[in-house]
Design a protein around this motif. Structure first.
Motif, mmCIF file in Angstrom:
data_model
loop_
_atom_site.group_PDB
_atom_site.id
_atom_site.type_symbol
_atom_site.label_atom_id
_atom_site.label_comp_id
_atom_site.label_asym_id
_atom_site.label_seq_id
_atom_site.Cartn_x
_atom_site.Cartn_y
_atom_site.Cartn_z
ATOM 1 N N ASN A 18 0.832 -1.204 0.000
ATOM 2 C CA ASN A 18 0.000 0.000 0.000
ATOM 3 C C ASN A 18 0.868 1.256 0.000
ATOM 4 O OD1 ASN A 18 -2.478 -1.363 0.049
ATOM 5 N ND2 ASN A 18 -2.561 -1.373 2.279
ATOM 6 N N LEU A 19 1.876 1.261 0.841
ATOM 7 C CA LEU A 19 2.772 2.413 0.930
ATOM 8 C C LEU A 19 3.550 2.604 -0.370
ATOM 9 C CD1 LEU A 19 3.788 4.649 2.800
ATOM 10 C CD2 LEU A 19 5.504 3.037 3.660
ATOM 11 N N LEU A 20 4.025 1.514 -0.945
ATOM 12 C CA LEU A 20 4.750 1.575 -2.212
ATOM 13 C C LEU A 20 3.871 2.173 -3.310
ATOM 14 C CD1 LEU A 20 7.317 0.679 -3.836
ATOM 15 C CD2 LEU A 20 6.047 -1.408 -4.348
ATOM 16 N N ASP A 72 -5.597 0.668 -5.521
ATOM 17 C CA ASP A 72 -4.285 0.393 -6.105
ATOM 18 C C ASP A 72 -4.219 -0.906 -6.906
ATOM 19 O OD1 ASP A 72 -3.241 2.737 -4.984
ATOM 20 O OD2 ASP A 72 -2.824 1.709 -3.095
ATOM 21 N N GLN A 104 1.212 4.032 -2.944
ATOM 22 C CA GLN A 104 0.895 5.423 -2.598
ATOM 23 C C GLN A 104 2.045 6.357 -2.964
ATOM 24 O OE1 GLN A 104 0.433 6.034 1.605
ATOM 25 N NE2 GLN A 104 0.103 8.223 1.393
ATOM 26 N N ARG A 105 3.259 5.938 -2.627
ATOM 27 C CA ARG A 105 4.414 6.814 -2.851
ATOM 28 C C ARG A 105 4.849 6.882 -4.312
ATOM 29 N NH1 ARG A 105 8.512 6.017 2.301
ATOM 30 N NH2 ARG A 105 7.067 6.828 3.855
ATOM 31 N N THR A 106 4.630 5.817 -5.079
ATOM 32 C CA THR A 106 5.125 5.780 -6.455
ATOM 33 C C THR A 106 4.040 6.021 -7.493
ATOM 34 O OG1 THR A 106 4.736 3.403 -6.724
ATOM 35 C CG2 THR A 106 6.897 4.092 -5.817
ATOM 36 N N GLY A 107 2.779 5.815 -7.103
ATOM 37 C CA GLY A 107 1.701 5.916 -8.076
ATOM 38 C C GLY A 107 1.526 4.662 -8.900
ATOM 39 N N CYS A 108 2.298 3.628 -8.591
ATOM 40 C CA CYS A 108 2.165 2.373 -9.327
ATOM 41 C C CYS A 108 0.881 1.655 -8.907
ATOM 42 C CB CYS A 108 3.365 1.464 -9.083
ATOM 43 S SG CYS A 108 3.407 0.699 -7.437
#
Length: 137
Positions: A11-13, A59, A15-19
């Motif tokens: 989830n954090l990944l 996501d 959120q931070r990357t937009g992937c």
């Protein structure tokens, strides 16, 4: 000493990357089965549903399904057999959670005749229709 569980990390990944995420339902189940073989006392289906419930639905871009082989002391996601009932159940749960996202059936070892593959596609559509008709998605 993980500070974040895998779903929280993903989830954090995202959120931070937009992937966006590809969620492999069979891999999640295979991991839970292997944890059980290593002594986990948790029900693999409950573990998988909790994992899916922890992923942010915004996501998720795609779901993957496949078969696996139980070798006794390890379960391998071999993409070489039919999808088992427990994975179909998790697939429905994932669709109820994430909505109508694209799905792919992976089958790249011990490839059967075309009719078997078409049967799996038909089953996927039926499970998706049931999941999405519940109104949850």
């Amino acid at each position: 000493h993980n500070e974040l569980g895998e779903p929280e990390f993903l989830n954090l990944l995202a959120q931070r990357t937009g992937c966006q995420l590809l969620v492999d339902v069979n891999n999640i189940f295979v991991n839970a089965l292997n944890d059980k073989l290593q002594g986990s006392m948790h029900d693999p289906l409950v573990v998988c549903k909790n994992w899916l419930d922890a992923i942010d639905p915004r996501d998720v871009a795609e779901l993957h399904l496949a078969g696996h082989v139980d070798c006794g002391d390890i379960v391998i996601d071999d993409h070489g057999s039919r999808i088992v009932p427990a994975v179909w159940s998790l697939y429905r749960h994932a669709l109820e959670r994430f909505g109508a996202v694209p799905s792919l059936i992976e089958w790249d070892t011990d490839v059967p005749g075309l009719q078997v593959l078409l049967d799996e596609v038909t089953a996927a559509r039926e499970h998706a229709n049931r999941a999405l008709d519940t109104g949850a998605a």
